[in-house]
Design a protein around this motif. Structure first.
Motif, mmCIF file in Angstrom:
data_model
loop_
_atom_site.group_PDB
_atom_site.id
_atom_site.type_symbol
_atom_site.label_atom_id
_atom_site.label_comp_id
_atom_site.label_asym_id
_atom_site.label_seq_id
_atom_site.Cartn_x
_atom_site.Cartn_y
_atom_site.Cartn_z
ATOM 1 N N PHE A 1 47.529 47.512 45.164
ATOM 2 C CA PHE A 1 46.387 47.107 44.352
ATOM 3 C C PHE A 1 45.070 47.469 45.027
ATOM 4 C CE2 PHE A 1 43.079 44.136 43.135
ATOM 5 C CZ PHE A 1 43.050 44.340 41.770
ATOM 6 N N TYR B 1 42.558 47.101 34.920
ATOM 7 C CA TYR B 1 43.185 45.886 35.448
ATOM 8 C C TYR B 1 42.694 44.607 34.777
ATOM 9 C CZ TYR B 1 44.906 48.867 39.160
ATOM 10 O OH TYR B 1 45.543 49.855 39.853
ATOM 11 N N ILE C 1 46.343 38.546 41.073
ATOM 12 C CA ILE C 1 46.873 39.557 40.168
ATOM 13 C C ILE C 1 48.231 39.091 39.670
ATOM 14 C CG2 ILE C 1 45.598 41.469 41.206
ATOM 15 C CD1 ILE C 1 48.296 42.351 42.496
ATOM 16 N N ILE D 1 44.511 41.728 36.473
ATOM 17 C CA ILE D 1 43.764 40.718 37.208
ATOM 18 C C ILE D 1 43.723 39.457 36.362
ATOM 19 C CG2 ILE D 1 41.488 40.067 38.096
ATOM 20 C CD1 ILE D 1 41.060 43.102 38.640
#
Length: 131
Positions: free
Chosen positions: A18, A33, A114, A123
């Motif tokens: 990530f 995200y 996350i 997210i």
């Protein structure tokens, strides 16, 4: 103890992937995200993921010209209660610190939660602060 090591290793792997993808692609792909359900606190201002992605992120992608991550750590939070598609999910807490270039380099701290559900990573929570 074996399963704890496995979870810790999974969290570290999730954090590695990530952080690399989010910061290296900030100017072009970090928006992927954020979901409508994401919660974002950016330097003291709160947004939904939808608001952040539509109005704030495009401005930041022009202003923040470079990130230098100096450290990060990640920890598993366990299941997320079903994920976006109703299947099982895993949540990871990621704490990041470093320098960001705006007009000059400034220190920042950023904390993410996350969630991974199948192949989707998004997210759930993002808290950014210049320090």
């Amino acid at each position: 103890m074996q399963s704890g090591g496995g979870l810790a290793a999974q969290a570290l792997t999730a954090g590695d992937r990530f952080v690399e993808q989010y910061y290296s692609g900030f100017s072009r792909s970090s928006g992927k995200y954020y979901q409508a359900s994401s919660k974002v606190m950016w330097n003291g201002n709160g947004y939904s993921g939808e608001q952040f992605k539509a109005t704030v992120l495009p401005q930041l992608q022009r202003q923040l010209t470079a990130f230098e991550v100096t450290g990060y750590d990640s920890h598993t939070l366990g299941g997320g209660g079903g994920g976006e598609g109703g299947d099982s999910s895993e949540r990871t807490l990621i704490n990041v610190s470093g320098l960001v270039k705006i007009d000059r380099k400034e220190r920042f701290a950023q904390t993410f939660v996350i969630e991974r559900s199948g192949t989707l990573v998004y997210i759930q929570s993002d808290c950014f602060r210049l320090v």
